[in-house]
Design a protein around this motif. Structure first.
Motif: not given
Length: 304
Positions: A220-242
């Protein structure tokens, strides 16, 4: 860094590189499409291929399995192989096919090569073909300046690694998608990241490894990304996989990735992050050189 965590990092790298191409001559057969080796097939699975002479042919010494030359187009190869896999799936012969995804991966010798066929994702480990994905490290900073990282927990209904800790967003590179589109898609679906926030998505390289388990072989090869997010951001799952997310400090994450609670290849993604950002360095990690080397198995040349 404490010695137990240091040893755990080395064990993690070794676990994700548990397959030896050099030793595979004793246990595997080479898999060819259009005269190009694109995979390795365990001998036990190779024996099953003899039941499908219209699809597979064998070299005189039995060490090579070729997709039939009578299948000359991507569509013919894809459809013919899919029929074989559906039959094997119905027979419940191989564990890997129990996680059937209805999602196709492109099969090629190297990433930049033309697609030779498209294969059901769950079957790729049976054929040992190169697999690709995108993984996103989501991080932010507290008001006191401390870096924090968002860690996801996989849904308990996922067909693979249910309930394990994971990167904030990740996904396999399905047929027809380019890398950046795939990364953005996973961020939107798994964490509800907005298009405005995705403007900070930064490509930071790849990791590659080659492991094996009861399902098959995983180069396997994984392409990697970094993403800086705002301090007030909270991730919310939308596809049921998390199942959920947690925001953790870097020391907390560093300890977690060597535990059994983390999906191993996703732990490698975070190890790469820790190395790139200087949290793991040659001055604080005795296995540093081996860790960096172990994150970059030369998969693009392994079948060439």
């Amino acid at each position: 860094m404490s010695q137990p965590v240091s040893d755990g990092l080395l064990q993690l790298v070794r676990r994700c590189n548990s397959f030896s191409v050099k030793d595979s001559v004793k246990t595997c057969k080479k898999f060819f499409v259009e005269g190009k080796q694109v995979g390795l097939i365990r001998s036990s699975f190779g024996e099953q291929m003899k039941k499908f002479p219209d699809t597979f042919t064998f070299s005189p010494d039995g060490q090579e399995i070729h997709l039939s030359d009578s299948l000359t187009t991507v569509e013919q190869r894809t459809d013919n192989l899919d029929a074989v896999l559906q039959k094997l799936r119905q027979d419940h012969t191989f564990m890997g096919l129990r996680g059937w995804r209805d999602e196709k991966y492109d099969v090629r010798q190297k990433y930049e090569d033309k697609t030779l066929l498209r294969m059901e994702r769950s079957a790729t480990s049976l054929f040992g073909v190169l697999q690709y994905g995108t993984h996103i490290n989501g991080y932010t900073y507290r008001k006191d300046g401390q870096m924090m990282m968002w860690i996801a927990r996989r849904s308990p209904t996922k067909p693979t690694w249910p309930g394990k800790l994971d990167n904030m967003c990740a996904g396999g590179l399905a047929s027809g998608l380019d890398v950046l589109t795939c990364a953005k898609k996973e961020c939107e679906e798994e964490a509800s990241v907005s298009s405005e926030q995705l403007e900070k998505l930064k490509a930071v390289g790849t990791i590659s490894y080659f492991y094996q388990d009861e399902r098959g072989l995983f180069p396997e090869t994984q392409f990697l990304f970094d993403l800086e997010l705002p301090s007030d951001f909270t991730p919310v799952n939308a596809d049921g996989e998390v199942a959920g997310f947690q925001l953790l400090s870097i020391p907390e994450v560093r300890k977690l990735i060597v535990s059994d609670s983390f999906k191993p290849n996703c732990a490698l993604v975070i190890m790469d992050f820790l190395i790139r950002w200087g949290f793991v360095s040659a001055d604080n990690e005795p296995h540093y050189a081996m860790l960096v080397e172990g994150l970059h198995y030369p998969l693009q040349s392994v079948y060439s």
